[in-house]
Design a protein around this motif. Structure first.
Motif, PDB file in Angstrom:
ATOM      1  N   GLY A   1    -136.551  61.648  52.746  1.00 38.60           N
ATOM      2  CA  GLY A   1    -137.109  59.883  52.133  1.00 38.60           C
ATOM      3  C   GLY A   1    -136.274  59.597  51.271  1.00 38.60           C
ATOM      4  N   ASN A   2    -135.929  58.027  51.012  1.00 39.19           N
ATOM      5  CA  ASN A   2    -134.931  57.566  49.994  1.00 39.19           C
ATOM      6  C   ASN A   2    -135.245  56.509  49.596  1.00 39.19           C
ATOM      7  OD1 ASN A   2    -134.902  56.388  52.726  1.00 39.19           O
ATOM      8  ND2 ASN A   2    -133.488  58.229  52.957  1.00 39.19           N
ATOM      9  N   THR A   3    -134.825  56.245  48.276  1.00 40.14           N
ATOM     10  CA  THR A   3    -135.326  55.016  47.794  1.00 40.14           C
ATOM     11  C   THR A   3    -133.838  54.032  47.816  1.00 40.14           C
ATOM     12  OG1 THR A   3    -134.257  56.516  45.438  1.00 40.14           O
ATOM     13  CG2 THR A   3    -136.712  56.481  45.789  1.00 40.14           C
ATOM     14  N   SER A   4    -133.762  52.909  47.195  1.00 36.52           N
ATOM     15  CA  SER A   4    -132.889  52.258  47.375  1.00 36.52           C
ATOM     16  C   SER A   4    -133.311  50.728  46.376  1.00 36.52           C
ATOM     17  CB  SER A   4    -132.888  51.329  48.388  1.00 36.52           C
ATOM     18  OG  SER A   4    -133.850  50.640  48.907  1.00 36.52           O
ATOM     19  N   ALA A   5    -132.087  50.442  45.477  1.00 37.82           N
ATOM     20  CA  ALA A   5    -132.169  48.944  44.882  1.00 37.82           C
ATOM     21  C   ALA A   5    -131.164  48.130  45.278  1.00 37.82           C
ATOM     22  CB  ALA A   5    -132.528  48.972  43.384  1.00 37.82           C
ATOM     23  N   LYS A   6    -131.155  46.486  45.118  1.00 38.80           N
ATOM     24  CA  LYS A   6    -130.729  45.391  45.753  1.00 38.80           C
ATOM     25  C   LYS A   6    -130.101  45.079  43.980  1.00 38.80           C
ATOM     26  CE  LYS A   6    -132.395  44.766  49.989  1.00 38.80           C
ATOM     27  NZ  LYS A   6    -133.454  45.408  49.602  1.00 38.80           N
ATOM     28  N   VAL A   7    -129.431  45.394  43.611  1.00 35.09           N
ATOM     29  CA  VAL A   7    -128.784  45.161  42.112  1.00 35.09           C
ATOM     30  C   VAL A   7    -127.207  43.885  41.887  1.00 35.09           C
ATOM     31  CG1 VAL A   7    -127.751  45.178  40.336  1.00 35.09           C
ATOM     32  CG2 VAL A   7    -129.590  47.430  41.604  1.00 35.09           C
TER      33      VAL A   7
ATOM     34  N   ASP B   1    -130.083  56.276  57.011  1.00 29.81           N
ATOM     35  CA  ASP B   1    -131.150  55.069  56.355  1.00 29.81           C
ATOM     36  C   ASP B   1    -130.781  53.774  55.634  1.00 29.81           C
ATOM     37  OD1 ASP B   1    -133.829  56.144  58.282  1.00 29.81           O
ATOM     38  OD2 ASP B   1    -133.387  58.016  55.904  1.00 29.81           O
ATOM     39  N   THR B   2    -129.708  53.929  55.386  1.00 33.25           N
ATOM     40  CA  THR B   2    -129.011  52.681  54.366  1.00 33.25           C
ATOM     41  C   THR B   2    -129.366  51.354  55.483  1.00 33.25           C
ATOM     42  OG1 THR B   2    -126.989  53.651  53.856  1.00 33.25           O
ATOM     43  CG2 THR B   2    -127.154  51.499  53.963  1.00 33.25           C
ATOM     44  N   PRO B   3    -129.156  50.643  56.884  1.00 32.67           N
ATOM     45  CA  PRO B   3    -129.986  50.043  57.218  1.00 32.67           C
ATOM     46  C   PRO B   3    -131.375  49.783  56.973  1.00 32.67           C
ATOM     47  CG  PRO B   3    -128.394  50.754  59.413  1.00 32.67           C
ATOM     48  CD  PRO B   3    -129.046  51.727  57.702  1.00 32.67           C
TER      49      PRO B   3
ATOM     50  N   GLY C   1    -131.916  54.930  62.372  1.00 37.26           N
ATOM     51  CA  GLY C   1    -131.049  54.726  62.553  1.00 37.26           C
ATOM     52  C   GLY C   1    -131.158  53.463  62.788  1.00 37.26           C
ATOM     53  N   TYR C   2    -129.969  52.445  63.477  1.00 35.27           N
ATOM     54  CA  TYR C   2    -129.494  51.050  63.115  1.00 35.27           C
ATOM     55  C   TYR C   2    -131.137  50.282  63.911  1.00 35.27           C
ATOM     56  CZ  TYR C   2    -127.660  46.640  61.930  1.00 35.27           C
ATOM     57  OH  TYR C   2    -126.234  45.350  62.115  1.00 35.27           O
ATOM     58  N   GLU C   3    -130.953  50.419  65.173  1.00 45.30           N
ATOM     59  CA  GLU C   3    -132.338  49.906  66.022  1.00 45.30           C
ATOM     60  C   GLU C   3    -133.531  49.729  64.572  1.00 45.30           C
ATOM     61  OE1 GLU C   3    -133.803  47.909  69.458  1.00 45.30           O
ATOM     62  OE2 GLU C   3    -131.975  48.429  68.346  1.00 45.30           O
ATOM     63  N   LEU C   4    -134.090  51.150  63.959  1.00 44.43           N
ATOM     64  CA  LEU C   4    -135.029  50.958  63.190  1.00 44.43           C
ATOM     65  C   LEU C   4    -134.542  49.404  62.084  1.00 44.43           C
ATOM     66  CD1 LEU C   4    -137.847  52.106  62.770  1.00 44.43           C
ATOM     67  CD2 LEU C   4    -136.786  54.264  61.561  1.00 44.43           C
ATOM     68  N   GLY C   5    -133.768  49.527  61.539  1.00 45.71           N
ATOM     69  CA  GLY C   5    -133.438  48.992  60.267  1.00 45.71           C
ATOM     70  C   GLY C   5    -133.971  47.427  61.126  1.00 45.71           C
TER      71      GLY C   5
ATOM     72  N   MET D   1    -122.479  52.213  64.522  1.00 48.06           N
ATOM     73  CA  MET D   1    -122.629  51.602  63.119  1.00 48.06           C
ATOM     74  C   MET D   1    -122.766  52.057  62.006  1.00 48.06           C
ATOM     75  SD  MET D   1    -123.429  48.704  64.689  1.00 48.06           S
ATOM     76  CE  MET D   1    -123.282  47.666  63.424  1.00 48.06           C
ATOM     77  N   VAL D   2    -122.487  53.599  62.069  1.00 44.12           N
ATOM     78  CA  VAL D   2    -122.168  54.715  60.941  1.00 44.12           C
ATOM     79  C   VAL D   2    -120.868  54.773  60.813  1.00 44.12           C
ATOM     80  CG1 VAL D   2    -122.503  57.016  59.837  1.00 44.12           C
ATOM     81  CG2 VAL D   2    -124.461  56.138  61.822  1.00 44.12           C
ATOM     82  N   ALA D   3    -119.887  54.445  61.699  1.00 39.27           N
ATOM     83  CA  ALA D   3    -118.696  54.119  60.813  1.00 39.27           C
ATOM     84  C   ALA D   3    -118.292  52.595  60.577  1.00 39.27           C
ATOM     85  CB  ALA D   3    -117.477  53.833  62.450  1.00 39.27           C
ATOM     86  N   TYR D   4    -118.682  52.692  60.195  1.00 40.00           N
ATOM     87  CA  TYR D   4    -118.699  51.183  59.410  1.00 40.00           C
ATOM     88  C   TYR D   4    -119.248  51.182  58.167  1.00 40.00           C
ATOM     89  CZ  TYR D   4    -118.267  48.772  64.320  1.00 40.00           C
ATOM     90  OH  TYR D   4    -116.863  47.988  65.347  1.00 40.00           O
ATOM     91  N   LEU D   5    -119.957  51.847  58.025  1.00 35.23           N
ATOM     92  CA  LEU D   5    -121.206  51.860  56.623  1.00 35.23           C
ATOM     93  C   LEU D   5    -119.749  51.705  55.442  1.00 35.23           C
ATOM     94  CD1 LEU D   5    -124.792  53.208  57.215  1.00 35.23           C
ATOM     95  CD2 LEU D   5    -124.263  51.201  57.070  1.00 35.23           C
TER      96      LEU D   5
END
Length: 700
Positions: free
Chosen positions: A47-53, A127-129, A177-181, A108-112
Motif C-alpha cells: 500500500g501507499n499514502t499521499s497528500a496534495k500540499v 502507483d503515483t498516478p 500503472g498509468y492506465e489504472l490511474g 510513463m514511469v520514465a516521465y515521473l
C-alpha cells in the motif's frame, strides 16, 4: 471453527493534540505510520499514502500544488519523511497529454522524474498516478486481508455493493500503472460522492480532503468488512473443516528442524537461502484443512502477495496421523524437482519476447500438514516477511471461500506482474549482496569477548548468527546489543553447555528450525586453568578436557550432521590457543586440552573435505580485553606465574611478543571471518596464529 475475525477491533490511534501543530506532510507521515502499525490494515511494504500540499516553488517563489506520495519500495509503517516522493501536480496532469495508450503505459514511469519537486531524490512508485488523479487531497491505498477477501471473490463486485452500498465503488482487475490511474480518475468523475473503491484482486483506495478524515475513513471501511465477515462466517468451519490434527508443539518444531536443512540444501543452488518456520494458529488451520491443497493450487491474488511468495506454494507430503519424517525426506527431492519443472513450464507458457530471464524456480513457501509453514528466501527478514504475506493470503482465501468462491489471479496476469520489466529494473537496482549473505553461523562462547566480536564481524557481512553460551545473563546482554544494531531477525541465542550432549543436540536442532541449517561453526567455548602438575586435580584435568576437547567434538559432530544433510559445504573454525602449540608452565591441563583441540581440527579437516567442509584453527594469545577467561582466579594465577600484578600482565604479554602489540578480540574475529568466508575457500587443516608473534608457537 474459526473465531470471529473482528473480535479485536481496529484501534483509532489518532492523537488530535499531537497532530494539532503538524504540517500537512507531517500529518501524512503520522497517518502512514499509524496505518502501517497494524498488519490487519496493510501488510509489510504494501500500500501507499499521499497528500496534495500547497508549497512555495523554490525556483519561482510561487505557491504550487505538490503531491507527497510514498516512494518506491518503502513501508508505510516505518517510513520517514525522506521516504516520500514529491512531484508537481501540474506536471503530473500534463502527462495525460503524453500518454500513448495501454500498450505504452510503462514508458510513463520514465516521465515521473521530470515531475520532481525540489530535487527530491526519492524515486516515485508505479502507483503515483493513482494518487495524483484522485481529486481528494488525501488518499490511502491499503491491502487489508478483509478487503482483499472481497476483491478475490468470484462475485467481488456484488459483494462490494452489498457491504458498502454506493460509498465504496469497484473496479475490475488491472495491473498497477498509468492506465489504472486513469481508470480511477474516471471513476471519481462519474461517482463524485464515492469515498473509495475496491480494486479487484488487489486492495482498497479511500480518500478525503482532511488527513484525519482520511485515516478515520480507512479504518471504518476496513472494520465494516471485518465485521461483515465475522457475521457471515460465525459458526462455520473454515476451508472445509479439518482433515488433519496438528502434532504437539515440540514435535512440530522437531519435524521442521529435520525438514528445513534438507530443503535448504535442495534450494540453495543459486545462492545460500535462509529459512523461517511458522506454526501459528492461522497456518495450522490452513495446512490441516480439507480444502488446503485445492486453494493452495489456485495461487495468491494480491500482487504484493505473490511477488513475495511466488504464485503458489509447495505442499509437502506428510501425514501427521502417521508421522514418518524419513519417508517425507526421501520424497522431497522429487517433489522439489517437480515444482521447479512446473515453474519453468509456467515461465515458458507466459513469457514475452522481452521478458526478464527465468529467476530461481524453487518454491518460497512449503506447507506441511500437522506441522506448519516453512519459507525460504535470500535472507532471514525476507523469509519471515514472505511467511507473513502467505498468512495474508490464507486470511484472504478463508474469507473469500467462506462467502463466495476464492479466485487467484489468472496465470498470465500473475506472470506479467512477477516478470514485469519495471519490477526487474527495481531488482537490478538493489545493492550487491554482502560476502556472507545467506550464511548461518553458530558461535559457542558467544557471550565472551572473542565470541561476540566474531558474531558481530559475521553480522556485518550479512550472516545470521546463533550465539551459544552457558552464561544466560551475558548471553541476553550480548544478543540485545547485536540485535539493536543488526536487527532481531538475524540474531538468536541458545543456552548451552558444550559438555552436555543433549544440550548440544538440541542447540543444533534449534538453529535448523530458526534459520534452516548452518554453514559456519565457530567453536570458541573456553576455560582456563593454572596449577603446577602436582596440584592439578583430576577434576580440573577432566574439566579442561571436557570443555576444550570433548565439547569441541560434540558441537562439531552435530554440525557435521547438518552439513551432510544440506550437502552444500561448510566451515568450522576452532578458536584454540598458542598454548596448543607451545607449552606454558603451570598449565598442563589447559595446554594438553588445547593441543587435543588442534589435532581434532586436523582430523575433521580430513573427514570434511569430501563434502566441502573446511576446518581451520585460529590460535590467539593473551587476549585480555573482554575475555571472561581472564576474570577471577586465572588472571591471579597467571600474574603469579609470571611474577607481576594484574595491571602489568597485559604489558608483559605485549612486550614479550615479536611485534610488541596487544591482541584484541577484533583481531581474532578478523581471522575467524577470513577462515569462514570464501576468501579462504581453498584452505583447510590450517592454523593462523594471532598472537603478535611468538616464536615458540611457530608452526613446524
Amino acid at each position: 471453527m474459526s473465531p470471529p475475525k473482528s473480535a479485536q477491533r481496529l484501534e483509532n490511534k489518532w492523537d488530535a493534540s499531537r497532530a494539532k501543530n503538524m504540517s500537512e506532510p507531517e500529518k501524512l507521515l503520522y497517518r502512514s505510520n499509524l496505518l502501517g502499525s497494524d498488519k490487519r490494515i496493510t501488510n509489510y511494504g504494501g500500500g501507499n499514502t499521499s497528500a496534495k500540499v500547497l508549497q512555495k516553488d523554490p525556483l519561482t517563489g510561487e505557491t504550487v500544488e505538490v503531491l507527497w506520495v510514498k516512494g518506491s519500495g518503502g513501508d508505510v509503517g516505518s517510513i520517514a519523511m525522506d521516504g516520500f516522493s514529491t512531484l508537481y501536480m501540474d506536471k503530473l496532469n500534463a502527462l495525460r497529454g503524453l500518454y500513448r495508450g495501454v500498450e505504452y503505459e510503462d514508458e510513463m514511469v520514465a516521465y515521473l522524474p521530470h515531475c520532481t519537486f525540489n530535487l527530491n531524490p526519492r524515486a516515485a512508485s508505479i502507483d503515483t498516478p493513482l494518487h495524483a488523479y484522485v481529486p481528494a487531497r488525501h488518499v490511502d491505498h491499503m491491502h487489508p486481508d478483509a478487503i482483499i477477501a472481497i476483491a478475490a471473490a468470484r462475485d467481488s463486485k456484488a459483494l462490494t455493493q452489498q457491504i458498502f452500498g454506493d460509498t465504496i465503488g469497484w473496479l475490475p482487475w488491472k495491473k498497477p500503472g498509468y492506465e489504472l490511474g486513469l481508470w480511477l480518475s474516471d471513476f471519481c468523475a462519474r461517482n463524485p460522492d464515492a469515498r473509495g473503491v475496491v480494486l479487484e484482486s488487489h486492495g482498497l483506495f479511500t480518500w478525503a480532503d482532511d488527513a484525519r478524515d482520511c485515516y478515520d475513513l480507512t479504518l471504518d471501511i476496513i472494520q465494516t468488512a471485518m465485521d461483515w465477515f465475522a457475521e457471515q462466517t460465525a459458526g462455520k468451519d473454515a476451508f472445509g473443516g479439518a482433515r488433519h490434527q496438528s502434532l504437539p508443539a515440540d514435535q512440530r518444531r522437531a519435524a521442521a528442524s529435520r525438514l528445513m536443512p534438507a530443503i535448504r540444501g535442495m534450494v540453495s543452488g543459486q545462492q545460500h537461502m535462509v529459512g523461517h518456520f511458522t506454526d501459528s494458529d492461522a497456518v495450522l488451520e490452513f495446512v490441516n484443512a480439507n480444502e488446503m491443497e485445492r486453494l493452495a493450487a489456485l495461487g495468491t491474488s494480491c500482487p504484493d502477495h505473490f511477488l513475495r511468495t511466488k504464485i503458489r506454494p509447495l505442499v509437502v507430503d506428510f501425514d501427521p496421523a502417521k508421522p514418518d519424517i524419513d519417508a517425507t525426506l526421501a520424497g522431497l527431492a522429487d517433489a522439489i524437482s517437480d515444482y521447479r519443472e512446473d515453474y519453468m513450464a509456467y515461465y515458458e507458457r507466459c513469457k514475452h519476447d522481452d521478458s526478464p530471464a527465468l529467476r530461481d524456480p524453487n518454491a518460497v513457501v512449503y506447507l506441511v500438514p500437522g506441522v506448519g509453514m516453512i519459507t525460504f528466501a535470500k535472507d532471514k527478514a525476507t523469509a519471515r516477511i514472505s511467511g507473513e504475506f502467505y498468512v495474508n493470503a490464507i486470511n484472504v482465501m478463508r474469507g473469500a471461500d467462506a462467502v463466495s468462491e476464492y479466485r487467484g489471479l489468472p496465470e498470465q496476469e500473475a506472470f506479467d506482474i512477477e516478470y514485469w520489466l519495471l519490477e526487474e529494473a527495481k531488482l537490478q537496482r538493489m545493492p550487491a549482496p554482502k560476502s556472507m549473505a545467506g550464511r548461518v553461523a553458530l558461535v559457542t562462547g558467544g557471550a565472551g569477548g572473542i565470541g561476540s566480536a566474531t558474531a558481530e564481524r559475521y553480522l556485518r557481512e550479512g550472516a545470521c548468527v546463533m550465539l551459544a553460551d552457558i552464561d544466560e545473563t551475558a548471553l541476553a546482554e550480548t544478543a540485545e546489543n547485536l540485535s539493536a544494531r543488526y536487527s532481531a531477525d538475524v540474531v538468536r541465542t541458545v543456552t548451552m553447555n558444550v559438555t552436555d550432549e543433549a544440550a548440544v543436540v538440541s542447540a543444533c536442532s534449534n538453529i535448523a528450525a530458526e534459520f534452516g541449517g548452518v554453514d559456519i561453526l565457530v567453536s570458541n567455548a573456553g576455560i582456563a586453568s593454572s596449577a603446577p602438575v602436582e596440584e592439578t586435580t583430576l577434576d580440573l584435568w577432566n574439566r579442561n578436557m571436557a570443555i576444550l576437547s570433548t565439547g569441541y567434538f560434540l558441537v562439531s559432530r552435530e554440525a557435521f550432521k547438518l552439513f551432510r544433510v544440506q550437502d552444500m559445504g561448510g566451515a568450522i573454525v576452532f578458536v584454540a590457543s598458542k598454548n596448543g602449540l607451545a607449552a606454558s608452565p603451570n598449565a598442563s591441563a589447559y595446554c594438553t586440552a588445547k593441543a587435543s583441540e588442534i589435532h581434532l581440527a586436523r582430523c575433521l579437516a580430513l573427514e570434511g573435505a569430501p563434502m566441502g567442509v573446511r576446518v581451520n584453527v585460529v590460535n590467539p594469545d593473551a587476549v585480555l580485553k573482554g575475555s571472561k577467561i581472564w576474570q577471577g582466579e586465572w588472571l591471579d594465577q597467571r600474574a603469579g606465574t609470571y611474577g607481576t600484578d594484574k595491571d602489568g600482565l597485559e604489558a608483559m604479554y605485549r612486550d614479550r611478543s615479536l611485534l610488541k602489540r596487544s591482541v584484541l578480540p577484533d583481531d581474532i574475529a578478523e581471522a575467524a571471518y577470513f577462515l569462514a568466508s570464501d576468501l579462504s575457500a581453498k584452505s583447510t587443516g590450517n592454523i593462523i596464529n594471532v598472537d603478535a608473534g611468538n616464536v615458540q608457537a611457530f608452526t613446524r
